[in-house]
Each structure stands twice: as C-alpha cells, then as structure tokens.
Scaffold this active site. Structure first.
Site, short mmCIF file in Angstrom:
data_model
loop_
_atom_site.label_atom_id
_atom_site.label_comp_id
_atom_site.label_asym_id
_atom_site.label_seq_id
_atom_site.Cartn_x
_atom_site.Cartn_y
_atom_site.Cartn_z
N GLN A 239 -1.37 -38.35 51.66
CA GLN A 239 -1.44 -39.75 52.07
C GLN A 239 -2.87 -40.27 51.96
OE1 GLN A 239 1.29 -41.72 52.99
NE2 GLN A 239 -0.18 -43.41 52.99
N ASP B 181 3.34 -39.22 43.51
CA ASP B 181 2.69 -40.53 43.66
C ASP B 181 2.28 -41.08 42.29
OD1 ASP B 181 2.56 -41.80 46.09
OD2 ASP B 181 0.80 -40.70 46.81
N LYS C 254 8.43 -41.48 55.37
CA LYS C 254 8.66 -40.73 54.13
C LYS C 254 9.41 -39.44 54.44
CE LYS C 254 4.74 -42.78 51.76
NZ LYS C 254 3.33 -42.75 51.43
#
Ligand code: NDP
Length: 299
Positions: free
Chosen positions: A102, A125, A58
């Site tokens: 994460q 997200d 990422k």
C-alpha cells in the site's frame, strides 16, 4: 452527439458488484477445474488512516471472492531492508499470486525500490517498470487498477472507442499515464493535460471522452465539457459539508454543472472508486492464471 437533457449516470457501484461476482465465479472455477486458489498479499507500513481503510477493504473483498488473503501490518519505522525482505518472502511464496504494498510509504523507504522489487508476475497494482513497459508497448501487462476500471466503464458505455478524442487530465504514474496508454491501445486520439497545459478548458471542450484525475475539487466546469461527452471523474476530494464540522466527498468535476452537458458521467462517490478494488481482484485472478499456465478469463 448533442445532449439536451441530463447525462446518464454511470453506476460504478453496480458495475463493480457485477465484476466482483464474475471474479468469484472465476475463482470457484479455478478451484474446481485446476485445484488452484488465487492468493493476494497486502502489506501496509504504518498507520495512515485512509490506507488502513483501503487495505481492510481489499482484504475483506479478497476473502468474499473466495481467494486467499494474506495481510501484513508493519510498524511505521520499518526499514527499507525489512520491507524488501518481506517482499522477497512473498515473491517466493507459491500461495501468493498477487502482492500489493500500500502506498504511500513512510519517508525512510524509497517507493520505486519497493515496487520494482515485487515479482512483475505478481505485481497486481501494475506499477512495476516491467508492467509499465509492457502496457506502453501494447503487450499483455498487469494494468493499474484505477485506469483499468475507467476503461471497463468506458467500453461498457461506448462500445468500440476507436477514433474518439480523449483528454486525460493528470499525468501521474498511477492514473493519468496508464489511462493514456490504455486509450491509445483502444485507438483513441489522446491528449494528456496537466498543470502546465496552456488552455485547459479549450483542450477539454474538444474531448469526446474526458477522464479527470487531478485531485482538485470540482475543477472541471460544465462549460469545459463538449455536449454529449463521456466524463469519467477519478478525483476523490474531501471538502467541508454544509453542516458544520462535517465533510463530504466530491470529484474533480463539478458534477451539478457537468450533468447537464455530458452524455454520461460517473458520480463521486459511487463511480470510479468502487471499481478500483474490483479490478485488483480481477488482476489477482489474471496473475494466478498466467502463473499457472491457465487461459485468462475475459473480464
Ligand atoms: P497526482 O497528484 O499524482 O497527480 C495529479 C495530476 O494532476 C498531475 O499530473 C498534475 O499536474 C495535475 N494537476 C494538478 N493540478 C492541476 C491543475 N490545476 N490544472 C491541471 N492539472 C493539474 O494525483 P493522482 O493521479 O494520484 O490522483 C488524482 C485524483 O484521483 C486524486 O483526487 C486522487 O484522490 C484520485 N484517485 C482516485 C482513485 C480511485 O480509486 N478512485 C485512485 C487513485 C487516485 P503536474 O504533473 O503538472 O503536477
């Protein structure tokens, strides 16, 4: 929509490369026209090897697209309070337009508490309850990356989706539910199936669009699929390979069977997987534009 031959293989890798290229152009334009550089912060708690690979990728792709990348690796015994402190710091940092913590998080930290502490405008997200609610009510939201990538590929393949019968197999908060919401927004007739669904093969056989997100290797068989259907396989499952001691990745769909029945299908690997990070970059640009009152470019 009968299909006598082999399904078209939807190339997620190429699609993702195209999207990353588009994002890089948008980033360059934001810099040139508005003197704004989007920034994405990625926070990893602990040393889960898969999460380390994901966060590294990422951050790498963020830099490659011309954005600013901020990466924070925190020890596995980080307290919830400390992590919430980091989130608050990033919420207040004007250089940071997107924040990604994460998942999964270590046991001492409550996932919902952390996700809902992220400024919804920076929640790239799309897991914050505000974004979930906006999506569910058909308003502009930051949409979870994996289902967003699936939708982009479906629209590219099929054009207008209205009236299509869609089956979403799986009801998780990160894939199944938002996927269903997106398909409802596109005016599909949507069924959501899960582990308590009574006759899964029969439900699947009705579907013009089948999105499989169960985490069960090759569960969806060829005779579950309506001839000519479009099959999106989200599953990433590691199984033993023929060569002793080796493993390989397979999806939730039995590809070798499905490819003879479906009209189009995403492979694993090389289907949905590459789209997820590309959509994260896309979401970061979207978040940056909204925060700066700039028109959001089309994906
Ligand atoms: P979850 O484990 O959170 O959810 C799985 C869903 O599948 C649940 O709703 C569950 O039902 C349902 N399910 C499980 N077993 C069965 C069964 N035998 N029959 C019917 N339904 C079943 O998984 P995720 O949604 O997080 O992920 C799904 C898959 O997608 C995984 O393989 C994961 O690795 C992959 N993935 C891939 C991503 C990518 O970038 N390509 C990103 C995210 C996930 P119930 O709710 O009743 O328990």
């Amino acid at each position: 929509m009968a299909n006598s031959g082999t399904a078209k293989i939807i190339d997620g890798k190429a699609f993702a490369a195209g999207l990353r290229e588009k994002v890089a152009k948008q980033v360059a334009k934001l810099k040139a026209d508005h003197n704004v550089t989007p920034g994405l912060a990625v926070v990893l708690v602990g040393e889960n090897p898969a999460s380390q690979v994901y966060t590294r990728n990422k951050s790498k792709q963020t830099v490659e697209s011309g954005m600013e990348s901020f990466k924070f690796d925190m020890p596995a015994d980080t307290s919830q309070e400390t992590l919430l402190g980091k989130v608050a710091e990033l919420n207040a940092d004007a250089r940071v337009n997107g924040i990604l913590v994460q998942l999964p998080l270590p046991d001492q930290i409550e996932e919902h508490a952390v996700v809902n502490a992220i400024d919804p405008a920076k929640d790239v997200d799309g897991f914050h309850v505000i974004n979930t609610g906006l999506l569910a009510t058909g308003q502009d939201a930051l949409v979870p990356c994996t289902p967003l990538g699936c939708l982009m590929m479906l629209k590219d393949e099929l054009g207008d989706l209205q009236g299509q019968k869609a089956l979403v197999l799986g009801r998780s908060n990160i894939v199944g539910k938002p996927m269903a919401m997106l398909l409802i927004k596109e005016s599909c007739t949507v069924t959501v199936a899960h582990s308590r669904t009574r006759d899964l093969p029969a439900e699947a056989r009705e579907a013009d669009i089948l999105v499989a997100a169960v985490g069960r290797p090759q569960m969806v068989k060829g005779d579950w699929i309506k001839p000519g259907a479009t099959v999106i396989d989200v599953g990433i499952n590691r199984v033993p390979a023929e060569e002793e001691g080796k493993t390989r990745l397979v999806g939730d769909v039995d590809f070798d069977e499905a490819v003879n029945v479906a009209g189009a299908i995403t492979p694993v690997p090389g289907g949905v997987g590459p789209m997820t990070i590309a959509c994260l970059l896309h979401n970061t640009v979207t978040a940056c534009c909204r925060q700066n009152g700039i028109d959001v470019p089309e994906a």
